[in-house]
Design a protein around this motif. Structure first.
Motif, PDB file in Angstrom:
ATOM      1  N   MET A 224       0.648  -1.282   0.073  1.00 43.83           N
ATOM      2  CA  MET A 224      -0.098  -0.096  -0.021  1.00 43.83           C
ATOM      3  C   MET A 224       0.698   1.324   0.075  1.00 43.83           C
ATOM      4  SD  MET A 224      -3.288  -1.258   2.547  1.00 43.83           S
ATOM      5  CE  MET A 224      -4.163   0.184   1.976  1.00 43.83           C
ATOM      6  N   LYS A 225       0.065   2.204  -0.413  1.00 43.63           N
ATOM      7  CA  LYS A 225       1.007   3.590  -0.247  1.00 43.63           C
ATOM      8  C   LYS A 225       1.196   4.016   1.164  1.00 43.63           C
ATOM      9  CE  LYS A 225      -1.875   6.112  -3.952  1.00 43.63           C
ATOM     10  NZ  LYS A 225      -2.531   7.062  -4.123  1.00 43.63           N
ATOM     11  N   PRO A 226       2.507   4.648   1.508  1.00 50.61           N
ATOM     12  CA  PRO A 226       2.927   4.890   2.835  1.00 50.61           C
ATOM     13  C   PRO A 226       1.976   5.658   3.568  1.00 50.61           C
ATOM     14  CG  PRO A 226       4.812   5.323   1.340  1.00 50.61           C
ATOM     15  CD  PRO A 226       3.662   4.922   0.566  1.00 50.61           C
ATOM     16  N   SER A 227       1.290   6.671   2.759  1.00 47.70           N
ATOM     17  CA  SER A 227       0.328   7.367   3.339  1.00 47.70           C
ATOM     18  C   SER A 227      -1.114   6.835   3.384  1.00 47.70           C
ATOM     19  CB  SER A 227      -0.140   8.807   2.133  1.00 47.70           C
ATOM     20  OG  SER A 227      -0.292   8.284   1.105  1.00 47.70           O
ATOM     21  N   ALA A 228      -1.405   5.752   3.052  1.00 41.33           N
ATOM     22  CA  ALA A 228      -2.991   5.178   3.015  1.00 41.33           C
ATOM     23  C   ALA A 228      -3.307   4.881   4.449  1.00 41.33           C
ATOM     24  CB  ALA A 228      -2.676   3.924   2.358  1.00 41.33           C
ATOM     25  N   ARG A 229      -4.421   5.027   4.758  1.00 39.21           N
ATOM     26  CA  ARG A 229      -5.040   4.772   5.971  1.00 39.21           C
ATOM     27  C   ARG A 229      -6.127   3.528   5.552  1.00 39.21           C
ATOM     28  NH1 ARG A 229      -2.997   9.911   5.491  1.00 39.21           N
ATOM     29  NH2 ARG A 229      -3.696  11.419   7.097  1.00 39.21           N
ATOM     30  N   VAL A 230      -6.246   2.732   6.856  1.00 41.32           N
ATOM     31  CA  VAL A 230      -6.984   1.592   6.646  1.00 41.32           C
ATOM     32  C   VAL A 230      -8.009   1.731   7.935  1.00 41.32           C
ATOM     33  CG1 VAL A 230      -5.026  -0.089   5.643  1.00 41.32           C
ATOM     34  CG2 VAL A 230      -5.633   0.253   8.243  1.00 41.32           C
ATOM     35  N   LEU A 231      -9.410   0.952   7.407  1.00 44.84           N
ATOM     36  CA  LEU A 231     -10.505   1.029   8.012  1.00 44.84           C
ATOM     37  C   LEU A 231     -10.941  -0.293   8.511  1.00 44.84           C
ATOM     38  CD1 LEU A 231     -12.208   3.944   6.380  1.00 44.84           C
ATOM     39  CD2 LEU A 231     -10.773   4.154   8.436  1.00 44.84           C
ATOM     40  N   ASN A 232     -11.435  -0.341   9.735  1.00 52.37           N
ATOM     41  CA  ASN A 232     -12.053  -1.765   9.931  1.00 52.37           C
ATOM     42  C   ASN A 232     -13.256  -1.511  10.892  1.00 52.37           C
ATOM     43  OD1 ASN A 232     -12.798  -4.307  10.222  1.00 52.37           O
ATOM     44  ND2 ASN A 232     -10.846  -4.969  11.610  1.00 52.37           N
ATOM     45  N   VAL A 233     -14.320  -1.710  10.064  1.00 53.12           N
ATOM     46  CA  VAL A 233     -15.664  -1.813  10.961  1.00 53.12           C
ATOM     47  C   VAL A 233     -16.351  -3.139  10.740  1.00 53.12           C
ATOM     48  CG1 VAL A 233     -17.943  -0.538  11.364  1.00 53.12           C
ATOM     49  CG2 VAL A 233     -15.956   0.658  10.706  1.00 53.12           C
ATOM     50  N   ALA A 234     -15.593  -4.197  10.259  1.00 57.54           N
ATOM     51  CA  ALA A 234     -16.023  -5.449   9.994  1.00 57.54           C
ATOM     52  C   ALA A 234     -15.997  -6.305  11.275  1.00 57.54           C
ATOM     53  CB  ALA A 234     -15.547  -6.027   9.005  1.00 57.54           C
ATOM     54  N   ARG A 235     -14.829  -7.021  11.315  1.00 59.95           N
ATOM     55  CA  ARG A 235     -14.363  -7.687  12.621  1.00 59.95           C
ATOM     56  C   ARG A 235     -12.928  -7.650  12.714  1.00 59.95           C
ATOM     57  NH1 ARG A 235     -18.662  -7.613  13.845  1.00 59.95           N
ATOM     58  NH2 ARG A 235     -20.261  -8.942  14.407  1.00 59.95           N
ATOM     59  N   GLY A 236     -12.615  -7.852  14.180  1.00 63.16           N
ATOM     60  CA  GLY A 236     -11.290  -7.916  14.215  1.00 63.16           C
ATOM     61  C   GLY A 236     -10.640  -9.228  13.801  1.00 63.16           C
ATOM     62  N   GLY A 237      -9.631  -9.132  13.323  1.00 60.29           N
ATOM     63  CA  GLY A 237      -8.948 -10.445  12.522  1.00 60.29           C
ATOM     64  C   GLY A 237      -8.949 -10.241  11.058  1.00 60.29           C
ATOM     65  N   VAL A 238      -9.883  -9.548  10.297  1.00 54.29           N
ATOM     66  CA  VAL A 238      -9.809  -9.449   8.971  1.00 54.29           C
ATOM     67  C   VAL A 238      -8.415  -9.085   8.727  1.00 54.29           C
ATOM     68  CG1 VAL A 238     -12.180  -9.818   8.317  1.00 54.29           C
ATOM     69  CG2 VAL A 238     -11.000  -7.601   8.885  1.00 54.29           C
ATOM     70  N   TYR A 239      -7.934  -7.816   9.403  1.00 57.37           N
ATOM     71  CA  TYR A 239      -6.464  -7.193   9.343  1.00 57.37           C
ATOM     72  C   TYR A 239      -5.698  -8.201  10.353  1.00 57.37           C
ATOM     73  CZ  TYR A 239      -8.219  -2.941   7.182  1.00 57.37           C
ATOM     74  OH  TYR A 239      -8.884  -2.180   6.273  1.00 57.37           O
ATOM     75  N   ASN A 240      -4.485  -8.558  10.220  1.00 55.98           N
ATOM     76  CA  ASN A 240      -3.742  -9.131  11.043  1.00 55.98           C
ATOM     77  C   ASN A 240      -3.319  -8.233  12.072  1.00 55.98           C
ATOM     78  OD1 ASN A 240      -1.076 -10.044  12.132  1.00 55.98           O
ATOM     79  ND2 ASN A 240      -1.657 -11.983  11.810  1.00 55.98           N
ATOM     80  N   GLU A 241      -3.526  -8.277  13.312  1.00 53.33           N
ATOM     81  CA  GLU A 241      -3.365  -6.995  14.082  1.00 53.33           C
ATOM     82  C   GLU A 241      -1.598  -6.795  14.461  1.00 53.33           C
ATOM     83  OE1 GLU A 241      -5.796  -8.189  17.350  1.00 53.33           O
ATOM     84  OE2 GLU A 241      -7.331  -6.949  16.611  1.00 53.33           O
ATOM     85  N   GLU A 242      -0.877  -7.949  14.413  1.00 51.07           N
ATOM     86  CA  GLU A 242       0.434  -7.688  14.795  1.00 51.07           C
ATOM     87  C   GLU A 242       1.186  -7.118  13.497  1.00 51.07           C
ATOM     88  OE1 GLU A 242       2.481  -8.441  17.145  1.00 51.07           O
ATOM     89  OE2 GLU A 242       1.058  -9.699  18.383  1.00 51.07           O
TER      90      GLU A 242
END
Ligand SMILES: NC(=O)C1=CN([C@@H]2O[C@H](COP(=O)(O)OP(=O)(O)OC[C@H]3O[C@@H](n4cnc5c(N)ncnc54)[C@H](O)[C@@H]3O)[C@@H](O)[C@H]2O)C=CC1
Ligand SMILES: O=C(O)C(=O)COP(=O)(O)O
Length: 553
Positions: A224-242
């Motif tokens: 991803m771009k270094p400036s990109a922001r990510v959002l999660n209003v789905a469920r914890g775990g779809v992005y690996n938190e570590e």
């Protein structure tokens, strides 16, 4: 006056009063917060459980639940419920598929703008008396690109609002319709690899499934771009938190807006806890669905379904049951009761009588007349399974688990539809044929029909009959000779057995022709009270009696 005990409902989470008000006139409701251990201890006495995302309905909870008919999720995601375990226990799982989606989409946009303009940090600083202007310069979202993973009900609403903010929207969803995407002005990307490098914001709106767990990990974040922001209003775990923590620390991305975490509230020192306190993160405590309007909607949605289920009706949004319209279900009800009785009659009369095996048998359920035109016969199938195994199993069987139970018990059931009404005597008719799996000849037949909401048996084995499959019945196979009825009456009289009705079923005309002999009959006796083995033994010993079965329907 003795008051019948009312069904009970357990609500271990905060639920809007709107829905509960529908239930309280009919049921006893307990609203209380419980630990996982307390839930297991208390669940056995409840008929319905209404939850949100905090309660984990595990296989252990479902195993402990002895009376549970329904788990109602006042929201969308059912990842906190062991749905397969509920299915195998015959517990219906319902949710509110759209009651809170507008709230979730709006919350996503709130986090999108908050991450773009550093709202969290600015607010935190202001409250501490700081006035940080140059440090907190944000970016505009207009003309920027939003990437959406999962263009479902929430995803599409986010897309519309983002378009309203002047954003370009691209999406990845293997199941999205290209026509729908085009109509909404959303470009469908070939895959994640193609989408990730071009987006300024990324948001995920998929359910948490085995296939979406850790969907975005280190490899994806690095693209991803270094400036990109990510959002999660789905469920914890779809992005690996570590990986997300590393991405923020190492500057692979610019920031994150997070509403959901793998542990809620985040466990101390966990990656989730470190994310909530991270300066580049705007965090909310799973507030996506927490609006007054959404909570009223989901409460009404699920409470209406709980009301229907506990009153013997059907839900509108069952996660693990086939969809059957209430009017279809209403039409099928008399036939459902009849088919269940046919199944019980089969097991008690044929299997009980001959000491045979039920497992491994093949059944054919044929619907004639009105029933052949019913679009959904799942309740009839379930009723047959329930009737067949009722006397040999304590399984709670319904449309949710009937197929599974049939498979477990080794029963093969085929449904066939006969639309030919030429020689049909009744408006509807159901034929149950059972075959021995070793040699596939037609072995046993039970036929029945319904009239004025009541069921009748019109054929039992080779004999034409007409009786209601109700109460205690003695089915007596005998030589059709004079004096038989008197003899049977004498035996029953000597045991003080009261006969409610008696019917002689003669050999079916076609059978008579095939066999060329008409000297056998079935006597069906409706009797009162409990029958002792002695009564049946004495009947068996009577002259001219070939065999006797006791059937309790
Ligand atoms: N934070 C909150 O309070 C709330 C969170 N949610 C979460 O949002 C989720 C989505 O809700 P809805 O939009 O109503 O569900 P939905 O079922 O309408 O949409 C999900 C979409 O994800 C797509 N999808 C599935 N796997 C995918 C994959 N690997 N890659 C790309 N797309 C994939 C599906 O095709 C579908 O279009 C819910 O499952 C729930 O977990 C929902 C409401 C409130
Ligand atoms: O509906 C959903 O999937 C949600 O995540 C909402 O969860 P909640 O009912 O607010 O605990």
């Amino acid at each position: 006056m003795l008051r019948m005990s009312r069904p009970t409902i357990l609500v271990p989470e905060k639920l809007s009063q709107e829905g509960l008000a529908l239930l309280s006139p009919h049921f006893d409701i307990t609203v209380t917060s419980l630990t996982p251990e307390e839930l297991i201890a208390q669940i056995p006495s409840y008929h319905a459980l209404i939850i949100r995302s905090e309660t984990k309905v595990t296989a252990e909870v479902l195993l402990a639940a002895k009376n549970l008919k329904v788990v109602a999720r006042a929201g969308v995601g059912v990842d906190n419920i062991d749905v397969p375990a509920a299915t195998s226990r015959g517990v219906i799982v319902v949710n509110s598929p759209s009651g809170n989606i507008a709230a979730a989409a709006e919350h996503t946009i709130a986090l999108l703008l908050a991450t773009a303009r550093n709202i969290g940090q600015a607010d935190g600083g202001s409250k501490l008396g700081k006035w940080e202007r140059s440090k907190l310069v944000g970016i505009e979202v207009g003309r920027k690109t939003l990437g959406i993973i999962g263009l479902g009900k929430v995803g599409i609403r986010v897309a519309r609002m983002a378009k309203g903010l002047g954003m370009k929207v691209v999406a990845v969803d293997p199941f999205a319709s290209p026509d729908m995407a085009k109509q909404e002005g959303v470009a469908l990307a070939a895959d994640l690899d193609a989408m990730l490098p071009v987006v300024d914001f990324l948001t995920i709106h998929t359910p948490l499934l085995a296939t979406t767990m850790d969907l975005i990990g280190e490899k994806e974040l690095r693209r991803m771009k270094p400036s990109a922001r990510v959002l999660n209003v789905a469920r914890g775990g779809v992005y690996n938190e570590e990986a997300l923590l590393n991405a923020l620390e190492q500057g692979w991305i610019g920031g994150a807006g997070l509403d959901v975490f793998t542990s809620e509230p985040p466990k101390q020192h966990s990656a989730a806890a470190r994310l909530t306190s991270h300066p580049k993160v705007v965090a909310t405590p799973h507030l996506g669905a927490s609006t007054v309007e959404a909570q009223e909607n989901v409460s009404l949605d699920v409470c209406n379904q709980v009301l229907a289920i506990l009153q013997g009706g059907l839900p509108t949004s069952a996660v693990n049951a086939p969809i059957i319209l209430p009017e279809e279900y209403g039409k099928l009800q008399p036939a459902v009761q009849l088919v269940e009785k046919m199944g019980k009659l089969y097991t008690q009369h044929f299997v009980g009588l001959r000491g045979g095996m039920l497992g491994g048998r093949k059944f054919e359920l044929t619907y004639h007349g009105d029933l052949a035109g019913m679009p959904n016969t799942k309740p009839l199938y379930a009723a047959l399974v329930k009737g067949l195994v009722a006397d040999i199993s304590d399984s709670h069987i319904n449309i949710v688990n009937a197929t599974l139970v049939a498979k477990e018990k080794g029963l093969v059931i085929n449904e066939t539809f006969n639309n030919d009404t030429k020689d049909l005597l009744y408006a509807n008719l159901v034929t149950l044929r059972a075959y021995d799996s070793s040699h596939c000849s037609s072995e046993q037949i039970i036929e029945g029909f319904t009239s004025d909401q009541r069921g009748y048996i019109s054929k039992l084995d080779r004999f034409s009959a007409s009786f209601s499959p109700e109460g205690t019945l003695i089915v007596l196979h005998n030589y059709d000779q004079p004096g038989k009825i008197g003899g049977v009456g004498t035996v029953l009289g000597s045991h003080g057995v009261n006969i409610r009705f008696m019917q002689v079923a003669s050999l079916d005309a076609t059978m008579e022709m095939q066999n060329g002999k008409g000297n056998e009959a079935l006597m069906i006796l409706g009797v009162d009270g409990q029958m002792s083995a002695e009564v049946i033994d004495d009947l068996r010993k009577s002259e001219g009696v070939l065999n006797v079965s006791l059937v309790v329907l």
